[in-house]
Design a protein around this motif. Structure first.
Motif, PDB file in Angstrom:
ATOM      1  N   GLU A   1       0.838  -1.221  -0.084  1.00  0.00           N
ATOM      2  CA  GLU A   1      -0.021   0.089   0.048  1.00  0.00           C
ATOM      3  C   GLU A   1       0.784   1.284   0.093  1.00  0.00           C
ATOM      4  O   GLU A   1       2.055   1.364   0.518  1.00  0.00           O
ATOM      5  N   ASP A   2       0.321   2.315  -0.371  1.00  0.00           N
ATOM      6  CA  ASP A   2       0.999   3.654  -0.576  1.00  0.00           C
ATOM      7  C   ASP A   2       0.304   4.287   0.706  1.00  0.00           C
ATOM      8  O   ASP A   2      -0.727   4.509   0.776  1.00  0.00           O
ATOM      9  N   VAL A   3       1.147   4.274   1.718  1.00  0.00           N
ATOM     10  CA  VAL A   3       0.561   5.010   3.142  1.00  0.00           C
ATOM     11  C   VAL A   3       1.205   6.319   3.487  1.00  0.00           C
ATOM     12  O   VAL A   3       2.127   6.809   3.009  1.00  0.00           O
ATOM     13  N   ILE A   4       0.525   7.120   4.532  1.00  0.00           N
ATOM     14  CA  ILE A   4       1.116   8.330   5.045  1.00  0.00           C
ATOM     15  C   ILE A   4       1.864   7.734   6.275  1.00  0.00           C
ATOM     16  O   ILE A   4       1.362   7.103   7.238  1.00  0.00           O
ATOM     17  N   ASP A   5       3.423   7.637   6.318  1.00  0.00           N
ATOM     18  CA  ASP A   5       4.089   7.394   7.191  1.00  0.00           C
ATOM     19  C   ASP A   5       3.887   7.989   8.601  1.00  0.00           C
ATOM     20  O   ASP A   5       3.401   8.943   8.614  1.00  0.00           O
ATOM     21  N   ASP A   6       4.469   7.486   9.556  1.00  0.00           N
ATOM     22  CA  ASP A   6       4.252   8.012  10.980  1.00  0.00           C
ATOM     23  C   ASP A   6       4.762   9.454  11.197  1.00  0.00           C
ATOM     24  O   ASP A   6       4.152  10.373  11.677  1.00  0.00           O
TER      25      ASP A   6
ATOM     26  N   ASN B   1       2.349  12.724  11.807  1.00  0.00           N
ATOM     27  CA  ASN B   1       2.375  13.815  12.910  1.00  0.00           C
ATOM     28  C   ASN B   1       2.943  14.965  12.500  1.00  0.00           C
ATOM     29  O   ASN B   1       2.296  15.962  13.000  1.00  0.00           O
ATOM     30  N   ASP B   2       3.626  15.263  11.511  1.00  0.00           N
ATOM     31  CA  ASP B   2       4.005  16.499  11.219  1.00  0.00           C
ATOM     32  C   ASP B   2       2.813  17.310  10.559  1.00  0.00           C
ATOM     33  O   ASP B   2       2.605  18.692  10.772  1.00  0.00           O
ATOM     34  N   LEU B   3       1.756  16.573  10.108  1.00  0.00           N
ATOM     35  CA  LEU B   3       0.512  17.115   9.611  1.00  0.00           C
ATOM     36  C   LEU B   3      -0.629  17.367  10.613  1.00  0.00           C
ATOM     37  O   LEU B   3      -1.721  17.587  10.053  1.00  0.00           O
TER      38      LEU B   3
END
Length: 256
Positions: free
Chosen positions: A66-71, A75-77
């Motif tokens: 999967e193409d995921v938003i990493d941790d 957290n930055d967003l």
């Protein structure tokens, strides 16, 4: 004797009527609460353990493709705050699915179009959306454990031996019999066995309590599944047909 039976029946009827009234009052209170919160910003408070539980479905279902938003990016967003503001779900399955949808990027146009059509169908029929929300609120949240974690763990469980329980019963019987022969030693032995049984009970209770919670949750899902399917059918929106077919198929399997 007859008067006692009549009194018992009267009490039974009063209890049944009161139970129905309490249930209806709870449903009405829930309906009013949902109406009051409808379309407003979510203001729910989360414990650290509860928020951690919500993320487990996402973490446990990752395959690596999967193409995921990493941790770090998440957290930055400040995506935890975004999730909390978006989370108007009232069930564990709802909020765990929402969290996963935010973390896993979907590039499939057909899937995105289907989701968009579902959203528009609910926008055109808000009363049906509210009915579904009330059903999911009745299903509720597990709170203490991720439902997905439970399903994975339960599928790997193996039967445990009852040998220690039978041994405990046998020792208790011996101690009781020993009261007639050596009372002092028998009492000491009986106290030791009772203490062990109490310790064993609470240890086993803590181990299986989460399973009871999740089994009850699954029962609620099955019990309300037909209502969910019925509402989707009433909406008469082709976009829900696959979901209706899947729910009906799964419900049929639970009847066997």
């Amino acid at each position: 004797m007859k008067i006692y039976i009549i009194l018992f029946l009267i009490l039974l009827i009063i209890f049944a009527v009161q139970s129905v009234r309490i249930k209806k009052a709870a449903e009405e209170h829930l309906k009013k609460d949902l109406e009051k919160r409808w379309g407003k910003r979510a203001e729910r408070k989360y414990t650290q353990g509860e928020f951690e539980r919500i993320s487990h479905y996402y973490k446990q279902t990752l395959t690596g493709d999967e193409d995921v938003i990493d941790d770090i990016t998440w957290n930055d967003l400040s995506m935890d705050d975004v999730f909390k503001n978006l989370n108007h779900t009232y069930s564990s399955v709802g909020e765990e699915s929402l969290y996963r949808r935010l973390r896993v990027l979907n590039h499939d146009k057909k899937s995105l179009d289907t989701f968009g059509n579902m959203v528009r169908a609910f926008e055109h029929q808000p009363e049906q959306a509210k009915k579904l929300q009330q059903i999911y609120a009745s299903i509720g949240r597990t709170k203490s454990i991720s439902l997905y974690d439970f399903i994975i763990t339960a599928s790997g469980l193996k039967p445990k031996s009852n040998g220690k329980h039978y041994l405990s019963i046998a020792l208790m019987a011996l101690c009781i019999a020993g009261l007639f022969l050596v009372p002092v030693y028998a009492v000491v032995g009986l106290l030791v066995v009772l203490c062990y049984n109490i310790y064993s009970y609470y240890k086993e209770k803590n181990d299986v309590n989460n399973y009871f919670v999740c089994f009850e949750y699954i029962v609620r899902l099955i019990r309300h599944g037909e209502e969910i399917s019925g509402i989707l059918k009433q909406m008469n929106a082709p976009v829900f047909q696959d979901s209706v077919d899947k729910i009906d198929r799964l419900l049929e399997q639970t009847r066997h």
